[in-house]
Design a protein around this motif. Structure first.
Motif, PDB file in Angstrom:
ATOM      1  N   MET A   1     -25.078  87.389 -19.061  1.00  8.16           N
ATOM      2  CA  MET A   1     -24.443  88.626 -19.449  1.00  8.16           C
ATOM      3  C   MET A   1     -23.333  88.992 -18.476  1.00  8.16           C
ATOM      4  SD  MET A   1     -27.442  91.080 -20.999  1.00  8.16           S
ATOM      5  CE  MET A   1     -28.356  91.248 -19.487  1.00  8.16           C
ATOM      6  N   ALA A   2     -23.602  88.853 -17.205  1.00  4.11           N
ATOM      7  CA  ALA A   2     -22.588  89.201 -16.209  1.00  4.11           C
ATOM      8  C   ALA A   2     -21.362  88.307 -16.341  1.00  4.11           C
ATOM      9  CB  ALA A   2     -23.178  89.107 -14.809  1.00  4.11           C
ATOM     10  N   SER A   3     -21.579  87.048 -16.662  1.00  2.00           N
ATOM     11  CA  SER A   3     -20.465  86.118 -16.823  1.00  2.00           C
ATOM     12  C   SER A   3     -19.553  86.552 -17.963  1.00  2.00           C
ATOM     13  CB  SER A   3     -20.992  84.708 -17.087  1.00  2.00           C
ATOM     14  OG  SER A   3     -19.936  83.829 -17.360  1.00  2.00           O
ATOM     15  N   LEU A   4     -20.136  86.928 -19.074  1.00  4.86           N
ATOM     16  CA  LEU A   4     -19.330  87.387 -20.204  1.00  4.86           C
ATOM     17  C   LEU A   4     -18.561  88.650 -19.853  1.00  4.86           C
ATOM     18  CD1 LEU A   4     -21.715  86.822 -23.229  1.00  4.86           C
ATOM     19  CD2 LEU A   4     -19.495  85.755 -22.856  1.00  4.86           C
ATOM     20  N   ARG A   5     -19.242  89.591 -19.232  1.00  4.11           N
ATOM     21  CA  ARG A   5     -18.604  90.864 -18.885  1.00  4.11           C
ATOM     22  C   ARG A   5     -17.465  90.652 -17.897  1.00  4.11           C
ATOM     23  NH1 ARG A   5     -21.747  96.337 -17.008  1.00  4.11           N
ATOM     24  NH2 ARG A   5     -20.021  97.730 -17.443  1.00  4.11           N
ATOM     25  N   SER A   6     -17.684  89.869 -16.873  1.00  8.54           N
ATOM     26  CA  SER A   6     -16.654  89.668 -15.854  1.00  8.54           C
ATOM     27  C   SER A   6     -15.482  88.839 -16.364  1.00  8.54           C
ATOM     28  CB  SER A   6     -17.251  89.026 -14.601  1.00  8.54           C
ATOM     29  OG  SER A   6     -17.696  87.717 -14.859  1.00  8.54           O
ATOM     30  N   VAL A   8     -14.139  89.244 -19.398  1.00  8.98           N
ATOM     31  CA  VAL A   8     -13.611  90.017 -20.521  1.00  8.98           C
ATOM     32  C   VAL A   8     -14.141  89.484 -21.858  1.00  8.98           C
ATOM     33  CG1 VAL A   8     -11.539  91.136 -21.438  1.00  8.98           C
ATOM     34  CG2 VAL A   8     -11.535  90.309 -19.103  1.00  8.98           C
ATOM     35  N   TRP A   9     -15.447  89.220 -21.912  1.00  7.25           N
ATOM     36  CA  TRP A   9     -16.148  88.822 -23.125  1.00  7.25           C
ATOM     37  C   TRP A   9     -15.656  87.495 -23.687  1.00  7.25           C
ATOM     38  CZ3 TRP A   9     -20.177  91.539 -22.542  1.00  7.25           C
ATOM     39  CH2 TRP A   9     -20.078  92.812 -22.001  1.00  7.25           C
ATOM     40  N   ILE A  36     -23.755  87.173 -30.870  1.00  2.60           N
ATOM     41  CA  ILE A  36     -24.405  87.400 -29.579  1.00  2.60           C
ATOM     42  C   ILE A  36     -23.442  88.068 -28.610  1.00  2.60           C
ATOM     43  CG2 ILE A  36     -25.349  86.232 -27.541  1.00  2.60           C
ATOM     44  CD1 ILE A  36     -26.568  84.179 -29.556  1.00  2.60           C
ATOM     45  N   VAL A  37     -22.229  87.559 -28.515  1.00  3.13           N
ATOM     46  CA  VAL A  37     -21.231  88.137 -27.605  1.00  3.13           C
ATOM     47  C   VAL A  37     -20.930  89.579 -28.006  1.00  3.13           C
ATOM     48  CG1 VAL A  37     -18.842  88.004 -26.804  1.00  3.13           C
ATOM     49  CG2 VAL A  37     -20.221  85.922 -26.948  1.00  3.13           C
ATOM     50  N   GLU A  38     -20.744  89.832 -29.277  1.00  8.47           N
ATOM     51  CA  GLU A  38     -20.425  91.188 -29.744  1.00  8.47           C
ATOM     52  C   GLU A  38     -21.575  92.153 -29.474  1.00  8.47           C
ATOM     53  OE1 GLU A  38     -18.123  94.197 -30.915  1.00  8.47           O
ATOM     54  OE2 GLU A  38     -17.464  92.133 -30.644  1.00  8.47           O
ATOM     55  N   THR A  39     -22.794  91.730 -29.709  1.00  2.00           N
ATOM     56  CA  THR A  39     -23.960  92.573 -29.453  1.00  2.00           C
ATOM     57  C   THR A  39     -24.088  92.899 -27.975  1.00  2.00           C
ATOM     58  OG1 THR A  39     -25.100  91.668 -31.382  1.00  2.00           O
ATOM     59  CG2 THR A  39     -26.473  92.724 -29.701  1.00  2.00           C
TER      60      THR A  39
END
Length: 50
Positions: A1-6, A8-9, A36-39
């Protein structure tokens, strides 16, 4: 989750290597990647109700 957030998705190569079933092309659950990314994005950027 942190990887996606940092990132920019955006799914990175490292994430695809770490979670190939979801994020690598041809992975068993790759067809669910966008959902999954959108959720995760919605859950992590939601403003709590007051």
């Amino acid at each position: 989750m942190a990887s996606l957030r940092s990132n920019v998705w955006t799914v990175t190569g490292k994430l695809a290597r770490d979670q190939p079933d979801i994020f690598a092309p041809g992975g068993q659950l790759h067809h669910l990647q966008d959902a999954i990314v959108e959720t995760m994005k919605e859950a992590m950027t939601r403003v709590p109700a007051k």
